[in-house]
Design an enzyme around this catalytic site. Structure first.
Site, PDB file in Angstrom:
ATOM      1  N   HIS A  71      -6.963  -2.364  14.956  1.00 11.82           N
ATOM      2  CA  HIS A  71      -7.151  -1.630  13.697  1.00 11.82           C
ATOM      3  C   HIS A  71      -6.894  -2.530  12.487  1.00 11.82           C
ATOM      4  O   HIS A  71      -7.726  -2.632  11.582  1.00 11.82           O
ATOM      5  CB  HIS A  71      -6.218  -0.417  13.698  1.00 11.82           C
ATOM      6  CG  HIS A  71      -6.324   0.445  12.485  1.00 11.82           C
ATOM      7  ND1 HIS A  71      -7.092   1.589  12.438  1.00 11.82           N
ATOM      8  CD2 HIS A  71      -5.768   0.321  11.260  1.00 11.82           C
ATOM      9  CE1 HIS A  71      -6.985   2.132  11.235  1.00 11.82           C
ATOM     10  NE2 HIS A  71      -6.183   1.380  10.501  1.00 11.82           N
ATOM     11  N   GLU A  72      -5.744  -3.178  12.476  1.00  7.68           N
ATOM     12  CA  GLU A  72      -5.405  -4.000  11.303  1.00  7.68           C
ATOM     13  C   GLU A  72      -6.356  -5.184  11.187  1.00  7.68           C
ATOM     14  O   GLU A  72      -6.781  -5.548  10.090  1.00  7.68           O
ATOM     15  CB  GLU A  72      -3.953  -4.484  11.375  1.00  7.68           C
ATOM     16  CG  GLU A  72      -2.903  -3.393  11.566  1.00  7.68           C
ATOM     17  CD  GLU A  72      -3.047  -2.202  10.649  1.00  7.68           C
ATOM     18  OE1 GLU A  72      -3.529  -2.374   9.505  1.00  7.68           O
ATOM     19  OE2 GLU A  72      -2.698  -1.088  11.077  1.00  7.68           O
ATOM     20  N   GLU A  88       0.857  -1.188   0.000  1.00 10.71           N
ATOM     21  CA  GLU A  88       0.000   0.000   0.000  1.00 10.71           C
ATOM     22  C   GLU A  88       0.891   1.235   0.000  1.00 10.71           C
ATOM     23  O   GLU A  88       1.879   1.250   0.740  1.00 10.71           O
ATOM     24  CB  GLU A  88      -0.896   0.023   1.235  1.00 10.71           C
ATOM     25  CG  GLU A  88      -1.898   1.171   1.161  1.00 10.71           C
ATOM     26  CD  GLU A  88      -2.921   1.164   2.308  1.00 10.71           C
ATOM     27  OE1 GLU A  88      -2.799   0.356   3.229  1.00 10.71           O
ATOM     28  OE2 GLU A  88      -3.828   1.984   2.257  1.00 10.71           O
ATOM     29  N   GLU A 130      -2.483  -4.050   6.829  1.00 14.55           N
ATOM     30  CA  GLU A 130      -3.561  -5.052   6.947  1.00 14.55           C
ATOM     31  C   GLU A 130      -3.595  -6.085   5.822  1.00 14.55           C
ATOM     32  O   GLU A 130      -4.673  -6.626   5.531  1.00 14.55           O
ATOM     33  CB  GLU A 130      -4.898  -4.303   6.982  1.00 14.55           C
ATOM     34  CG  GLU A 130      -5.335  -3.642   5.653  1.00 14.55           C
ATOM     35  CD  GLU A 130      -4.993  -2.174   5.518  1.00 14.55           C
ATOM     36  OE1 GLU A 130      -4.043  -1.717   6.184  1.00 14.55           O
ATOM     37  OE2 GLU A 130      -5.658  -1.477   4.726  1.00 14.55           O
ATOM     38  N   ASN A 131      -2.487  -6.420   5.182  1.00 15.07           N
ATOM     39  CA  ASN A 131      -2.477  -7.437   4.122  1.00 15.07           C
ATOM     40  C   ASN A 131      -3.355  -8.628   4.511  1.00 15.07           C
ATOM     41  O   ASN A 131      -3.295  -9.099   5.632  1.00 15.07           O
ATOM     42  CB  ASN A 131      -1.059  -7.939   3.897  1.00 15.07           C
ATOM     43  CG  ASN A 131      -0.044  -6.830   3.919  1.00 15.07           C
ATOM     44  OD1 ASN A 131      -0.131  -5.913   3.121  1.00 15.07           O
ATOM     45  ND2 ASN A 131       0.876  -6.875   4.874  1.00 15.07           N
ATOM     46  N   ALA A 137       1.513  -0.213  10.823  1.00 13.90           N
ATOM     47  CA  ALA A 137       1.268  -1.603  10.476  1.00 13.90           C
ATOM     48  C   ALA A 137       0.446  -1.652   9.193  1.00 13.90           C
ATOM     49  O   ALA A 137      -0.050  -0.621   8.733  1.00 13.90           O
ATOM     50  CB  ALA A 137       0.506  -2.316  11.595  1.00 13.90           C
TER      51      ALA A 137
HETATM   52  N1  PHE Z   1      -3.174   0.855   5.784  1.00  9.40           N
HETATM   53  C1  PHE Z   1      -2.320   0.960   6.934  1.00  9.40           C
HETATM   54  C2  PHE Z   1      -3.250   1.153   8.135  1.00  9.40           C
HETATM   55  O1  PHE Z   1      -3.919   2.104   8.273  1.00  9.40           O
HETATM   56  C3  PHE Z   1      -1.368   2.082   6.922  1.00  9.40           C
HETATM   57  C4  PHE Z   1      -0.310   2.008   5.884  1.00  9.40           C
HETATM   58  C5  PHE Z   1      -0.410   2.773   4.744  1.00  9.40           C
HETATM   59  C6  PHE Z   1       0.778   1.209   6.058  1.00  9.40           C
HETATM   60  C7  PHE Z   1       0.561   2.739   3.775  1.00  9.40           C
HETATM   61  C8  PHE Z   1       1.761   1.176   5.114  1.00  9.40           C
HETATM   62  C9  PHE Z   1       1.657   1.935   3.975  1.00  9.40           C
HETATM   63  O2  PHE Z   1      -3.408   0.335   8.921  1.00  9.40           O
HETATM   64 ZN    ZN Z   2      -5.795   1.555   8.545  1.00  8.96          ZN
END
Ligand code: PHE
Ligand code: ZN
Length: 898
Positions: free
Chosen positions: A302-303, A126, A269-270, A267
Site C-alpha cells: 500500500h505505502e 499527514e 507514504e512519505n 503506516a
Molecule cells: N496515508 C496513510 C496510508 O493510508 C495513512 C495515514 C494517515 C497515516 C494519516 C498517518 C496519518 O497509508
Molecule cells: Zn493510504
C-alpha cells in the site's frame, strides 16, 4: 456552524492558495526538549486569485523570527495563523521568507508533527502535522522542492534521514553530526518526513526494467534486524508488481522504510521515506502470525503504491482523500491477490476484504458518521480516514475496472498519469481519465451517473426477483435499487451497479447466458458468467433459451458494495453452496444459511437449534476432497456478531452473542469427528512459510482445535484441551502457538491461565507479542462479567500504558470493539469504562481518542437497557467542555442520531 469552536470545512468553499511555495530549505537542530527549525522558503504570489495577506498555518510552535527577503517584517497571529499583511499585493515573482521557530518533540503526545519515540525523533505530517513542525501553507495543493539538513548528537542519533537523496554528511562540534537531504520531486508538506535515531537497516539492491539500480532499506531498532526479511521481500515484490501490472517504476535512487513503536495509524507514504508502525514491519515465525505476515505484505505494498497514486499525483484538497486512498487500497488488494496466485487463494483474499467492508464500512454508512466517498464537509480531517474513504473508495475503483475491463483500466491509469503527473487533482479528474481512455465502455456514457458513488452516502440495496416461463423458455430477472437516507441526504438517485452473475441449473450446471435479441458471439457460445449493468431504479433482464428454472447467482465476487435481497430459499442456497462456480458466492451462500438461522433465533427469542440440512451442508464442506483449507475455514466461521447485529432493527448484543455461541457449540458437537479429521489432515510440516496453502491449513487446524476444545469442555472431557496445551508449548511458530492458546481461552479451559502466564514469560521482551497477550485477554469469551474486571486489572499491569497506541488498542479497543458480549453489559459498566478511557486519552492523543469514541456510533440501534445507558455515556463525554475537535465531532454526530 456547529457547537464548540471549530468551524465546519466545506468542499464547496475550496479556493486556490494566495501564494505558492516553490522550494523549502529546512534546517533542524534536533533536541528532545527544544528543537530549532530554520525554514527558508521561496514563495510567489498566486496571480490567479485576488491579492491577500500571507497566512501560514502553525500549531504548538514558538516563533523566534520572520524575515522577508532578508528584512524583518511585522506579523500578527490571527485565528491560529501567522499573518503577514505587508505581503498583500507583492509584485509577481519570487521572494524569500525565512522563519525560525522551536518546538518540543518530547512533549508531543499527539504523535502528529515532530515527536520522540524509543529515544529517536520521528515525524508524522499527514494530514495537518507539518504545521506542528514549522509555519507553512500546510495544504496538499502547495507543492515544493525540499532540501533538509538535520543536526543532532551523533551517539544518540547516528542515523539521520529525510526524503529523497543524501547529498552531504559530516561531523560537527560537541559530538554532533549532520546530514543533508534533497528531494527532487515537488511534494505537498504532508509527505515530508525526518527520522533521527539509533537504527540499523536491512539493505537490498534491485534493478528495475530500465536497468537502473535502486537501494531498498528497512530501518529498525538494534535487535530487530531478524524480523525484517518479510518486509523487505514484500517491498521487492511491490516494486516488481507495480512495474509489471501498471508500468509504474520506482522513481527514486533510494527507498526507505523506518519502523517506529509509537504510531497512530498503520503506516505513512512519505516520499522515499515511508514510516511504519512496527506492527506492519516486524515479523519472524516465532513472534508473528500468518495474519501478521499478510498484513505486512499488504501495508508495505500500500505505502509503496502511494509513491505513484498519492505522491506523484496527489490530492487537491482533503475532500479528495479517496483519490489516493481508495485507489491505493484497490491496488494493494490487487497486489495481494496476484501474490496469492491460485483462483481459490484469490477468492479467499476477496472474501476477507468483503468481510472487512461489511464489518466496518457498512455500519459506518448506516450510522451517524455516514459520509460520501468524497465528503462534503468535516470539522476534523483526521476523522475522515474512514472505511468509507478507504474501503468503499476501493470498491468504487473496482467497479470502474469491472465496467471498462482489466486492460481498459490499465489504459485509464496510463492516461491519468499522462494528464496529471506532478499535480494535485480531484476524484473527478481520475474518473474522467478512466472513462476517456475507454470511450466505448459501459462507463463512458454513464460517467456522470456513476460518480454518484462519490457523492451519495449510504449502502444501496438491490432487490432481485426472477420468473421462469416454461413455454417460452425465458427467465426474466427484475432488479430494483434503493438507498436509505443518510445524514444530510434525504433522497438518493439511482447508482450505476455492475451486477456480475450467472444462472445455475438444478443439477448444478452453469447455464449459457443469452439475453433477449442477442446474437451469437464470435466465440460460438454464450458466456456462463456476465456483468449486467443496472442503472435505473428498476430494470428487467430477460434471458432466452433457458431450459429449466434456474437459481440465480447474483453479485458474484461482490461486484458492487450493496446489500442484496434476492429471496433465495434454503434449497437454492444449498445448491449454490455446493455448485456455484463463483467461490465468493459459494461462501456467501453458506454465510446466508447461517445468518438466517441466527436471525431467526435472535428475533424469535428462542434457543438456536441447528437443523440436519445445515449441519450436513457444513459437514460436506469440511469433508470436501478438493476445496482448499482456507476456504473451508471461511465457510465454517459463522457471520460475526457485528454483521448479524447490522441486520436487526433493535439489537440486544447479549442475545446475538448467545445465538452465535450456540451455533458454534452445535457445530463443534455435530461435526466432532470431522473436526478431528480436519485437524489431523491440516498439519503443516517443515519450516515456516506464509504461503497460501500453509496459511490455509494452519487456519483450519486452529479453527478445528478451538471447536474440539469447546466440545471437550462441554462434555467434561480433557483430552483435547490437554493436546492444545501440549501444542501451545511445542509450537514452532506463533500462528500455531496463538491458535492453541485461543482454543484454551475460548473453551474456558483451566489450562488457559497457565498458558497465558507461560506466554507472557516467553515474550515479555517482544512488545508486539505482549500486545497480543493483552488482546487475547480482552477478547476472551465472557463469563459472568469477568472480562471487564480482568481488563481493568490489566490496566495496572507494569507493561500497560495508554501512551502507546498499539498497547492502548490491544486492551481498550479490543474490549470495546471486538468483544461485544463483554462490552455491552446490562449494568452499563462497559459504557462507563469506555467514556472514562475516551476522556482520559483525549488530552494526550485526540486522534486515538476519537477512534475509540466511534465504538458508540451505533448506540441508537441498541435495545434497552443498553440504548439509554449508551446514550448517557456518550452525553457524558460530549458534556466535557474542553474536548478536542476530533472527539467533539464524533460524539456530536452520534448524539444527533436519536
Ligand atoms: N496515508 C496513510 C496510508 O493510508 C495513512 C495515514 C494517515 C497515516 C494519516 C498517518 C496519518 O497509508
Ligand atoms: Zn493510504
Amino acid at each position: 456552524m456547529r457547537e464548540g469552536t471549530a468551524p465546519l470545512i466545506r468542499r464547496e468553499d475550496y479556493t486556490a492558495p494566495a501564494f505558492w511555495i516553490r522550494s523549502v530549505d529546512l534546517c533542524f537542530d534536533l533536541d528532545p526538549a527544544k528543537t530549532l527549525v530554520i525554514n527558508r522558503m521561496q514563495l510567489e504570489r498566486n496571480v490567479d486569485v485576488p491579492a491577500q495577506p500571507l497566512k501560514l498555518h502553525g500549531e504548538d510552535l514558538s516563533l523566534t523570527r520572520v524575515l522577508v527577503n532578508g528584512e524583518s517584517v511585522s506579523f500578527r497571529h490571527d485565528d491560529g495563523m501567522l499573518v503577514i499583511d505587508s505581503l498583500q499585493g507583492v509584485p509577481p515573482g519570487p521572494f524569500t521568507l525565512e522563519i525560525r521557530n522551536t518546538c518540543a518533540p518530547e512533549k508531543n503526545t499527539h504523535l502528529s508533527g515532530l515527536y520522540t519515540s524509543g529515544g529517536g525523533f520521528f515525524t508524522q505530517c499527514e494530514a495537518e502535522g507539518f504545521r506542528r513542525v514549522t509555519y507553512f501553507l500546510d495544504r496538499p495543493d502547495v507543492m515544493a522542492v525540499y532540501t533538509v539538513t538535520l543536526r543532532a548528537n551523533k551517539q544518540a542519533y547516528p542515523v539521520l534521514l529525510s526524503n529523497g537523496n543524501l547529498v552531504e554528511q559530516g561531523e560537527l562540534d560537541n559530538g554532533r553530526h549532520f546530514a543533508k537531504w534533497h528531494d527532487p520531486f515537488p511534494k505537498p508538506s504532508y509527505l515530508f518526513a525526518l527520522v533521527a535515531a539509533d537504527l540499523v537497516a536491512r539493505e537490498q539492491w534491485v534493478t528495475t526494467r530500465s536497468g537502473k539500480n535502486h537501494l531498498l532499506q528497512v530501518y529498525v531498532r538494534r535487535g530487530d534486524l531478524d524480523k525484517t526479511e518479510h518486509a523487505m521481500n514484500s517491498l521487492i515484490a511491490s516494486v516488481v508488481w507495480d512495474e509489471a501490472r501498471f508500468k509504474l517504476p520506482l522513481d527514486l535512487e533510494r527507498f526507505m522504510i523506518v519502523a517506529v513503536g509509537d504510531f497512530n495509524m498503520g503506516a505513512m507514504e512519505n516520499k522515499g521515506l515511508n514510516i511504519f508502525n512496527t506492527k506492519y514491519v516486524l515479523a519472524n515465525p516465532a513472534t508473528a502470525t500468518d495474519a501478521d505476515y499478510l498484513g505486512i505484505e499488504s501495508v508495505v505494498g500500500h505505502e509503496y503504491f502511494h509513491n505513484w497514486t498519492g505522491n506523484r499525483i496527489t490530492c487537491r484538497d482533503w475532500f479528495q482523500l479517496s483519490l489516493k486512498e481508495g485507489l491505493t487500497v484497490f491496488r494493494d488488494q490487487e497486489f495481494s491477490m496476484d501474490m496469492a496466485g491460485s483462483a481459490s487463494a484469490r477468492a479467499v483474499k476477496r472474501i476477507d476484504d468483503v468481510r472487512t467492508l461489511r464489518l466496518s464500512q457498512f455500519p459506518e454508512d448506516a450510522g451517524p458518521m455516514a459520509h460520501p466517498v468524497r465528503p462534503d464537509s468535516y470539522v476534523e480531517i483526521n476523522n475522515f480516514y474512514t472505511a468509507t474513504v478507504y474501503d468503499k473508495g476501493a470498491e468504487v475503483v473496482r467497479m470502474m475496472q469491472a465496467l471498462v475491463g482489466r486492460d481498459g483500466f490499465a489504459r485509464g491509469m496510463t492516461l491519468y498519469f499522462e494528464r496529471h503527473d506532478g499535480r494535485a487533482v480531484t476524484c473527478d479528474d481520475f474518473a474522467q481519465a478512466i472513462a476517456d481512455a475507454n470511450p466505448h465502455s459501459e462507463l463512458a456514457p454513464r460517467l456522470g451517473q456513476f460518480k454518484r458513488w462519490y457523492s451519495q452516502a449510504g449502502t444501496p440495496k438491490v432487490s432481485a426477483r426472477g420468473r421462469y416461463d416454461a413455454p417460452t423458455r425465458t427467465y426474466t430477472l427484475l432488479l430494483e435499487q434503493s438507498c436509505a437516507p443518510t445524514p444530510g441526504q434525504a433522497d438518493k438517485q439511482p447508482y450505476v451497479i455492475p451486477m456480475a452473475m450467472g444462472l445455475i441449473g438444478r443439477d448444478g450446471r452453469s447455464l449459457p447466458l443469452q439475453l433477449e435479441d442477442e446474437p451469437m458471439p464470435p466465440s460460438g457460445s454464450f458466456p456462463l458468467d456476465r456483468v449486467l449493468v443496472l442503472s435505473e431504479a428498476r430494470e428487467f433482464f430477460t434471458f432466452v433459451n433457458v431450459d429449466e428454472e434456474p437459481v440465480p447467482s447474483l453479485l458474484r465476487g461482490f461486484s458492487a458494495p450493496v446489500t442484496l435481497a434476492d429471496g433465495l430459499t434454503d434449497a437454492d442456497l444449498l445448491l449454490l453452496l455446493q455448485h456455484d462456480t463463483d467461490p465468493f458466492n459459494r461462501w456467501e451462500a453458506g454465510q446466508r444459511l447461517a445468518l438466517a438461522r441466527l436471525l431467526a433465533a435472535v428475533r424469535g427469542g428462542v434457543e438456536l437449534a441447528l437443523d440436519a440440512p445445515f449441519i450436513d451442508a457444513m459437514r460436506a464442506v469440511l469433508r470436501h476432497p478438493t476445496l482448499d483449507a482456507s476456504f473451508k475455514e471461511l465457510v465454517l466461521i459463522p457471520p460475526s456478531e457485528i454483521y448479524v447485529s447490522e441486520q436487526l432493527e433493535s439489537v440486544d448484543p447479549q442475545r446475538v452473542h448467545s445465538a452465535r455461541e450456540a451455533m458454534r457449540l452445535q457445530l463443534a458437537q455435530a461435526l466432532r469427528d470431522d473436526w478431528a479429521a480436519a485437524f489431523e489432515a491440516s498439519q503443516v510440516h517443515g519450516g515456516y512459510s506464509p504461503d497460501p496453502v500453509s496459511v490455509g491449513k494452519r487456519g483450519l487446524a486452529n479453527l478445528a482445535l478451538g471447536m474440539l476444545c469447546m466440545d471437550s469442555m462441554a462434555r467434561g472431557d480433557t483430552v483435547w484441551p490437554g493436546r492444545a496445551y501440549q501444542r501451545f508449548k511445542d509450537a514452532g511458530n506463533m500462528t500455531e502457538r496463538q491458535g492453541a492458546l485461543l482454543a484454551l481461552v475460548g473453551a474456558h479451559s483451566e489450562l488457559a491461565e497457565p498458558a497465558l502466564a507461560r506466554f507472557y514469560e516467553l515474550f515479555k521482551n517482544e512488545p508486539l507479542v505482549i500486545d497480543k497477550w493483552f488482546s487475547i485477554q480482552a477478547t476472551a469469551p465472557e463469563s459472568n462479567g469477568r472480562v471487564l474486571a480482568k481488563v481493568k486489572s490489566l490496566m495496572s499491569h507494569p507493561d500497560f500504558t495508554l501512551k502507546n497506541p498499539n498497547r492502548a488498542r490491544s486492551l481498550i479497543a479490543a474490549l470495546c470493539m471486538n468483544n461485544p458480549a463483554a462490552f455491552h453489559r446490562a449494568d452499563a459498566a462497559g459504557y462507563v469504562f469506555w467514556a472514562d478511557r475516551v476522556l482520559e486519552l483525549d488530552p494526550t492523543n485526540p486522534q486515538l481518542a476519537a477512534r475509540l469514541a466511534r465504538v458508540m456510533d451505533r448506540w441508537s440501534r441498541l435495545a434497552d437497557p443498553y440504548r439509554s445507558a449508551a446514550r448517557e455515556a456518550v452525553s457524558r463525554v460530549a458534556a466535557k467542555p474542553d474536548l478536542s475537535n476530533d472527539v467533539r465531532e464524533i460524539v456530536t454526530r452520534a448524539l444527533s442520531d436519536a
